[in-house]
Design a protein around this motif. Structure first.
Motif, short mmCIF file in Angstrom:
data_model
loop_
_atom_site.label_atom_id
_atom_site.label_comp_id
_atom_site.label_asym_id
_atom_site.label_seq_id
_atom_site.Cartn_x
_atom_site.Cartn_y
_atom_site.Cartn_z
N ILE A 80 0.82 -1.21 0.00
CA ILE A 80 0.00 0.00 0.00
C ILE A 80 0.86 1.26 0.00
O ILE A 80 0.36 2.37 -0.23
CB ILE A 80 -0.93 -0.01 1.25
CG1 ILE A 80 -2.11 0.93 1.06
CG2 ILE A 80 -0.15 0.34 2.50
CD1 ILE A 80 -3.10 0.44 0.05
N ILE A 81 2.18 1.10 0.21
CA ILE A 81 3.07 2.26 0.22
C ILE A 81 2.96 3.05 -1.08
O ILE A 81 3.10 4.27 -1.10
CB ILE A 81 4.53 1.81 0.46
CG1 ILE A 81 5.43 2.99 0.84
CG2 ILE A 81 5.09 1.08 -0.74
CD1 ILE A 81 5.23 3.51 2.22
N GLY A 82 2.66 2.36 -2.17
CA GLY A 82 2.54 3.03 -3.46
C GLY A 82 1.30 3.88 -3.60
O GLY A 82 1.20 4.66 -4.55
N ASN A 83 0.36 3.74 -2.67
CA ASN A 83 -0.88 4.51 -2.72
C ASN A 83 -0.83 5.78 -1.88
O ASN A 83 -1.83 6.48 -1.78
CB ASN A 83 -2.05 3.65 -2.25
CG ASN A 83 -2.36 2.53 -3.22
OD1 ASN A 83 -1.92 2.57 -4.37
ND2 ASN A 83 -3.08 1.52 -2.77
N ILE A 107 11.15 -4.51 -0.95
CA ILE A 107 10.57 -3.25 -1.38
C ILE A 107 9.54 -3.56 -2.46
O ILE A 107 9.87 -4.18 -3.47
CB ILE A 107 11.65 -2.30 -1.93
CG1 ILE A 107 12.70 -1.99 -0.88
CG2 ILE A 107 11.02 -1.01 -2.42
CD1 ILE A 107 13.83 -1.10 -1.38
N SER A 108 8.36 -3.10 -2.24
CA SER A 108 7.28 -3.39 -3.18
C SER A 108 7.49 -2.66 -4.51
O SER A 108 8.03 -1.55 -4.55
CB SER A 108 5.94 -2.97 -2.57
OG SER A 108 4.92 -3.00 -3.53
N ASP A 109 7.04 -3.31 -5.61
CA ASP A 109 7.05 -2.65 -6.92
C ASP A 109 6.24 -1.36 -6.91
O ASP A 109 6.46 -0.47 -7.73
CB ASP A 109 6.50 -3.59 -7.99
CG ASP A 109 7.48 -4.70 -8.34
OD1 ASP A 109 8.69 -4.48 -8.13
OD2 ASP A 109 7.06 -5.76 -8.81
N GLU A 110 5.31 -1.27 -5.96
CA GLU A 110 4.42 -0.11 -5.90
C GLU A 110 5.16 1.18 -5.55
O GLU A 110 4.63 2.27 -5.70
CB GLU A 110 3.31 -0.35 -4.87
CG GLU A 110 2.43 -1.56 -5.16
CD GLU A 110 1.66 -1.39 -6.45
OE1 GLU A 110 0.92 -0.39 -6.57
OE2 GLU A 110 1.82 -2.24 -7.34
N ILE A 111 6.40 1.05 -5.08
CA ILE A 111 7.16 2.24 -4.70
C ILE A 111 7.31 3.19 -5.89
O ILE A 111 7.45 4.41 -5.74
CB ILE A 111 8.56 1.83 -4.17
CG1 ILE A 111 9.22 2.98 -3.41
CG2 ILE A 111 9.46 1.36 -5.29
CD1 ILE A 111 8.73 3.19 -2.02
N GLY A 112 7.26 2.64 -7.11
CA GLY A 112 7.43 3.46 -8.30
C GLY A 112 6.32 4.45 -8.56
O GLY A 112 6.46 5.33 -9.43
#
Length: 1014
Positions: A359-362, A381-386
Motif C-alpha cells: 500500500i506504500i505506493g498509494n 521493497i514493493s514494486d508499488e514504490i514506483g
C-alpha cells in the motif's frame, strides 16, 4: 448688544483654536525632523521628500489626521539607516501607528513612548534594539498590536503587559528575555497571537494563559520551559497554531485534543520529553496540516485512524519508541493513503517492525520525503514504490530489508537521495538506476549486492556521493561510470572483490575528496591522472595488490589528511615530496617492500601519525622511529675523515672551548627531554577531571587580570595548570544563565568524541562546587595566543596577546580553509554528523602560528542517522533556531531543523565578514541590503569598494611573488578577492539546497591560495 458680544467671543475663541492648532502642528514638524536626524544618523541624502517645499503631512512615511493635521501614522520600514529612536517621538501625541521594522535600529526604546496614549500599533521588529522594555509603555492603554520580535531586548517580560487590555498581538520572539512567563498575560482577553519563542524563558507554562479564549497563535518554542502543559490550555478552543518545540516539557498530550482545539492547523512539539502513547484523538482534527512530535519519548502503536486528516502535509514522529518490532506496526500507513496532500512522512528511529506493505505506493503523489530509517522493518521493497513519482528523498537504511531493488524504482525521476545502507539487499544493482538522473546521494553499502556496477550509473551526472562498500561486487571499476560524474565528491567501494586497475578517468573528478578502495583485488600502479584530484583529503588503498613506486605526485595533493597504502606490493623509496603534505594526519605505508631513507620533516616528524612497520629495508628518519642509520656513500666517508682531522685539531688547540660546548649540549638535550616528558604527561592527564581548587589557583583566583573573554554562557580565564606545559584557557560556566548547563553538556559531548587539527582541544573538565558551596562547572582548553578572529577583524584585544597582528589576504584564506576543514570533518567524517550551530568570528580562535581552530560547541547538535545524510531532509534534528543573530540561516526562523547546510550559511557570512570587515548586523544593512547581496555581483573594478581597507594596502608593502608578464600582482589579488566574495555569497544563499558544498569550498579556496602563492 448681547448677540454682538457672543459673536465677538466666538470669533476670538475660533482664532485661539486656529493658533493652538498651528502651534501643535509646528510641534509635530519639529519632532519628526528631530526623529529623522536620529533615525538616519544625520544622512542629508535620506528621506529627500522631507523638505520645505512640501507640507510635512505629505512627507514620505507620514500620515496626518484630517481634522487636526497632526501626525497619526509613521511608517518608515525596510530602510538602510541603522540609527536610534529620539526622545522627541513622545511629542507626536496623535500617533496611532508606528512601523519602523527592518531599519537596523540600535539603542534602547525611549521611555517617552509612554506619552503616546493614542498609539494602537507599534512595530519595531527586526532591528538591533537592546535593553529593557520601558515601564512607561504601560500608559499606552490603546495599544492593540505590539511587535518587538527579532531584537536583542533583555530583562524579564513585564508583568504590566497584563493591564494593556486592548492587545490583540504580542510578538516578543527571538530576543534575550529571561525569567518566567508572567501570569498577568492571562488578563489579555482580546489577545489573538502570543509569540515568545526563541528566548531564555524558564519555569512552567503559566496556567493563566488558559483564560485567553480568543487566542489563535501560541508560540513558546526554543526556550527552557519545563513541567507539564497546564490543563487550562485545553480551554483555548480558537487555537490554530500550537508550538512548544525544543523545551523540557514533560507529561502526555491529553486525549481530548480535538475537543480542546477544533481549529488546530499546526501542532509542533518536537524536542521535548513528552511520554505516553500516540494521541489517537488527533484524527478528529480536520484542519490539521502539520503534526510533529519527533524527538520525544512516545511509545506504543501509531494510530491507524490518522487518515481522516485530509489536509495533512507534514507527519513527523521520528525518534521516539513507537512500535514493538512486530507485524502490524506499519498498519497506520494504510490510513495515510487518504491524506492526498501529504508531502513529508518521517517515522525514522523508532521500534517499528513488520513488512512494508504494498500500500506504500498509494500514498500521496505529492510526497517528497519518505524516511523510515533506523527501524526493524523487513521484507522486500514493493514494486508499488514506483508510484511515488515526486519523491526526492527515500530513507530506508539501517533496517532488515532484503531481496532485490525493484525495477519500478527507476520511475522515481525526481529522486535525489537514496539511502539503503545497512540492510540485507542482494542481487545486482539494477540498470534502471541510470534513469534517476537527479541522484546526488546513493548509499548502498553494508548489504549483499553482487555483480558489476551498472554502466548506466554514468547517466547520473549530478552524483556527489556514492557508497557501495561492504558488498559482494566484482569486476573492474567502470571508467565509463565514474569518469563522467565530475561533481563526485565521495566514492567508497571498499570491502568488495573489484579487480583490475584504478581507472585513469578518475582524474576527471576534480572535486573528489574521499576515495576508499581498500580491501579489494586491485592491481597495477596508482595512475598519474589522480594528481588532478587536488581536493582529495582521504585516499585509502590498503589491502590490494598495487605495485611499483609510491608516486611522488602524491606530495602535490596538499589537501590530503589521510593516506593509507598499507598491505600492498609497493617497492621503492619513500618520496620526499610527502613532506609537503602539511595537513596529513595519518600516513600508513606499512607492509610493503619499501627501502632507503625515511624523510625528515612534515608528518614524518610525528611518529604517532605514521606507520612504517613491515618494511625491512628502511633506515634513517627521526630518532623516535628507532630505525638503523643509513649506510654512507663513499663521498660521505671521505667527508667524515676530514671532519675527524678537524676535530682532532680543535681538541688539540681548544679543549676548554669544546668542554664548554659539550656542557651546553648536554644541558640542552636534558631540557629537550624534559620538555618531551612534560608533553607526554599532558597527554596522560587529558580528560582527567581537575578540582575547583586547582583551577582557582591556576587563574589567580579567577582574577580579572587573567580574564581573556566573556560570552553568553561562560567567562574565559588564562591559567597555568601543573599537568600542562603551556598556558590553558579555563571556561567557567555562568550557571545562573539559562541554558548554561545544557551548553556545558553539549560542548563536552561534542568535543569529547571528536578530534581534529582545526578544532579546539578539550584538555579536561571540572564539575564540582566552589568555596561557597555553589555548583561550579568549567572546561579547560588549549590556550590560543592570538585570540579570536573577531578581535583581529574588529580591532579588539579581548583575548589576544598579539595586538599588532593584522591579517593579510593569504592569512585570511588560510583561516577560511582551516574552518572549512573543521566543518568538513564535523559534517562528513563522523558516524553521526555534528552541526556546530554557531559559526561566527568570535568562535574561531588562532594559535601562535595563526592556525584557526573552531571553538564553542555549546549549541552543537548531533544529526541522528548516518553520516553523509543530507540534513536538510533529516527530521531528526531539532527545528529550533540555534546560533547568533546575523549568522542564523533563514530556514531556522521558519522552523526547519538544524543541518550542515545551516552551518554553511553561517560560514558564508563569516567569509564575507572576513572580506569586508563588516559584521552582518552592521547598521548599513537592513532587509533591502544584507551582507551577502552587498557582496553579490561584485566586479574586478568594484571590489575595492567593499573589501576591508586593510586588504588594500599598496602592493609593494605585501609579499611580492613572481608573476607573468601578462598579469601583475594587483590583478591577481583583485581576482582572488572576487573569488573569495563569490564563495561567501554562494555559501549564504537563501535556500539550503542552493548553497555551496564544503568540498567545493575547499577546492575553490585552494585555487585562490595557489594563485596567491605563485
Amino acid at each position: 448688544m448681547m448677540v454682538s458680544l457672543i459673536m465677538f467671543l466666538l470669533s476670538v475663541a475660533s482664532q485661539i483654536l486656529v493658533v493652538n492648532a498651528a502651534l501643535s502642528s509646528e510641534t509635530d514638524k519639529i519632532a519628526v525632523l528631530a526623529l529623522k536626524d536620529k533615525l538616519t544618523n544625520g544622512d542629508p541624502h535620506a528621506l529627500p521628500s522631507w523638505n520645505q517645499s512640501l507640507h510635512f503631512c505629505a512627507w514620505e512615511g507620514i500620515t496626518c489626521s484630517r481634522r487636526h493635521m497632526r501626525v497619526s501614522a509613521l511608517q518608515l520600514q525596510n530602510q538602510e539607516w541603522g540609527g536610534t529612536l529620539t526622545l522627541s517621538l513622545g511629542n507626536l501625541t496623535f500617533l496611532r501607528l508606528i512601523n519602523l521594522t527592518n531599519i537596523n535600529l540600535h539603542g534602547e526604546i525611549p521611555r517617552e513612548v509612554g506619552y503616546l496614549k493614542r498609539l494602537q500599533i507599534l512595530d519595531l521588529g527586526h532591528n538591533n534594539l537592546h535593553g529593557h522594555i520601558p515601564m512607561q509603555m504601560i500608559n499606552c492603554s490603546s495599544l492593540q498590536v505590539l511587535l518587538l520580535r527579532f531584537n536583542n531586548l533583555t530583562g524579564k517580560i513585564p508583568s504590566w503587559f497584563g493591564s494593556m487590555m486592548q492587545l490583540t498581538q504580542l510578538a516578543l520572539a527571538v530576543n534575550n528575555f529571561v525569567g518566567s512567563i508572567p501570569p498577568s498575560l492571562g488578563n489579555l482577553s482580546s489577545l489573538e497571537k502570543l509569540s515568545l519563542a526563541y528566548n531564555h524563558l524558564e519555569g512552567s507554562i503559566t496556567p493563566t494563559l488558559g483564560r485567553l479564549s480568543t487566542l489563535k497563535f501560541l508560540g513558546l518554542g526554543v526556550n527552557n520551559l519545563s513541567g507539564q502543559v497546564p490543563p487550562s490550555l485545553y480551554n483555548l478552543s480558537n487555537i490554530q497554531l500550537l508550538e512548544f518545540v525544543d523545551n523540557q516539557l514533560v507529561g502526555t498530550l491529553l486525549s481530548n485534543l480535538p475537543m480542546a482545539f477544533p481549529n488546530l492547523e499546526l501542532l509542533v512539539c518536537g524536542g521535548n520529553r513528552f511520554t505516553g502513547t500516540f494521541p489517537s484523538s488527533i484524527s478528529n482534527l480536520s484542519e490539521l496540516q502539520q503534526f510533529d512530535i519527533s524527538e520525544n519519548d512516545f511509545h506504543g502503536p501509531i494510530s491507524p485512524t490518522i487518515g481522516s486528516l485530509r489536509k495533512l502535509q507534514i507527519f513527523n514522529v521520528g525518534q521516539n519508541r513507537f512500535g514493538n518490532g512486530r507485524a502490524h506496526d506499519l498498519d497506520f500507513l494504510f490510513s495515510l493513503t487518504n491524506c492526498t496532500q501529504l508531502q513529508k512522512l518521517a517515522f525514522y528511529n523508532n521500534n517499528l517492525g513488520g513488512v512494508l506493505p504494498d500500500i506504500i505506493g498509494n500514498l500521496s503523489t505529492n510526497l517528497v520525503l519518505l524516511d523510515m530509517a533506523l527501524n526493524q522493518i523487513s521484507g522486500r521493497i514493493s514494486d508499488e514504490i514506483g508510484k511515488l513519482i515526486n519523491l526526492r528523498t527515500l530513507g530506508m537504511d539501517e533496517n532488515s530489508f532484503e531481496g532485490t531493488i525493484p525495477d519500478s524504482m527507476g520511475k522515481l525521476k525526481n529522486l535525489g537521495a537514496l539511502w539503503l545502507r545497512g540492510n540485507k539487499f542482494y542481487g545486482n544493482i539494477p540498470l534502471v538506476i541510470g534513469n534517476l538522473t537527479m541522484l546526488s546521494q546513493v548509499y548502498l553499502d553494508s548489504n549483499k549486492f553482487e555483480g558489476f556496477i551498472p554502466f548506466t550509473l554514468g547517466n547520473c551526472t549530478k552524483m556527489e556521493k556514492f557508497y557501495a562498500h561492504e558488498n559482494n561486487l566484482r569486476g573492474d571499476i567502470p571508467y565509463q561510470t565514474f569518469g563522467y560524474q565530475q561533481g563526485l565528491v565521495e566514492l567508497s567501494l571498499y570491502s568488495n572483490s573489484f579487480t583490475g586497475h584504478i581507472p585513469s578517468e578518475l582524474g576527471n573528478l576534480i572535486h573528489l575528496s574521499l576515495l576508499y578502495l581498500q580491501e579489494n583485488m586491485l592491481i597495477g600502479e596508482i595512475p598519474m591522472e589522480l594528481s588532478a584530484c587536488s581536493a582529495l583529503t582521504v585516499l585509502v588503498l590498503e589491502r590490494n595488490s598495487f605495485h611499483g613506486s609510491v608516486p611522488s605526485f602524491l606530495g602535490s595533493l596538499l589537501s590530503l589528511e589521510v593516506l593509507d597504502l598499507s598491505s600492498n606490493n609497493f617497492s621503492s623509496t619513500i618520496p620526499h615530496q610527502l613532506v609537503n603534505l602539511t595537513l596529513l594526519k595519518t600516513l600508513n605505508l606499512s607492509f610493503n617492500h619499501l627501502y632507503g631513507e625515511v624523510p625528515v620533516g612534515g608528518v614524518f616528524n610525528n611518529v604517532t601519525a605514521i606507520s612504517l612497520v613491515g618494511n625491512k629495508n628502511l633506515c634513517g628518519g627521526v630518532p623516535q622511529l628507532n630505525l638503523s642509520a643509513c649506510p654512507m656513500l663513499p663521498s660521505q666517508k671521505k667527508h667524515k675523515i676530514s671532519l675527524k682531522k678537524r676535530v682532532v685539531l680543535v681538541i688539540a688547540f681548544g679543549g676548554i672551548l669544546i668542554s664548554c660546548v659539550a656542557f651546553i649540549s648536554i644541558y640542552l638535550v636534558k631540557k629537550k627531554a624534559k620538555k618531551l616528558a612534560t608533553t607526554s604527561l599532558a597527554l596522560q592527564y587529558a580528560y582527567v577531571k581537575v578540582s575547583y581548587g586547582e583551577l582557582h589557583q591556576a587563574t589567580n583566583g579567577f582574577s580579572s587580570s587573567n580574564l581573556v573573554g566573556t560570552g553568553r554562557f561562560g567567562t574565559v580565564y588564562r591559567g597555568i595548570l601543573v599537568h600542562f606545559e603551556r598556558p590553558v584557557a579555563v571556561k567557567v560556566l555562568k550557571l545562573q544563565t539559562h541554558g548554561a548547563s545544557k551548553s556545558f553538556m553539549a560542548e563536552c559531548k561534542a568535543l569529547g568524541k571528536i578530534k581534529h587539527r582545526n578544532l579546539v582541544n578539550i584538555l579536561t573538565c571540572c564539575s564540582s562546587v566552589d568555596y561557597k558551596g555553589d555548583d561550579f562547572k568549567a572546561i579547560v582548553f588549549e590556550f590560543m595566543s592570538n585570540g579570536s578572529l573577531e578581535s583581529l577583524l574588529h580591532n579588539t584585544i579581548e583575548d589576544s596577546e598579539s595586538t599588532n597582528l593584522s591579517l593579510n589576504l593569504m592569512q585570511r584564506v588560510n583561516i577560511a580553509l582551516d574552518v572549512a576543514f573543521a566543518l568538513d570533518y564535523l559534517h562528513n567524517d563522523l558516524e553521526e554528523a555534528v552541526v556546530h550551530c554557531d559559526i561566527k568570528p568570535s568562535n574561531v580562535v588562532l594559535d601562535d602560528e595563526v592556525v584557526a581552530h573552531l571553538a564553542d560547541f555549546g549549541l552543537a547538535r548531533l544529526v541522528h542517522g548516518v553520516a553523509g545524510r543530507s540534513s536538510s531532509d533529516n527530521q531528526a534534528s531539532s527545528s529550533a533556531i540555534k546560533g547568533t543573530i546575523g549568522y542564523i540561516p533563514p530556514e531556522y526562523g521558519a522552523g526547519s531543523p538544524v543541518s550542515p547546510e545551516g552551518d554553511m550559511y553561517s560560514y558564508g557570512i563569516l567569509l564575507l565578514e572576513m572580506l569586508t570587515g563588516k559584521k552582518p548586523t552592521d547598521t548599513m544593512f537592513s532587509e533591502g541590503l544584507s551582507l551577502p547581496n552587498f557582496c553579490n555581483m561584485v566586479t574586478l573594478d568594484g571590489i575595492a569598494e567593499i573589501v576591508d581597507s586593510r586588504l588594500l594596502i599598496p602592493i609593494d608593502q605585501q609579499e611580492r611573488r613572481r608573476v607573468t608578464q601578462q598579469q601583475n600582482m594587483e590583478d591577481i589579488i583583485r581576482e582572488c578577492l572576487v573569488s573569495f566574495a563569490s564563495i561567501g555569497v554562494a555559501c549564504s544563499q537563501e535556500f539550503p539546497n542552493q548553497r555551496m558544498s564544503i568540498k567545493d569550498v575547499i577546492t575553490e579556496l585552494h585555487a585562490i591560495k595557489q594563485k596567491l602563492s605563485c
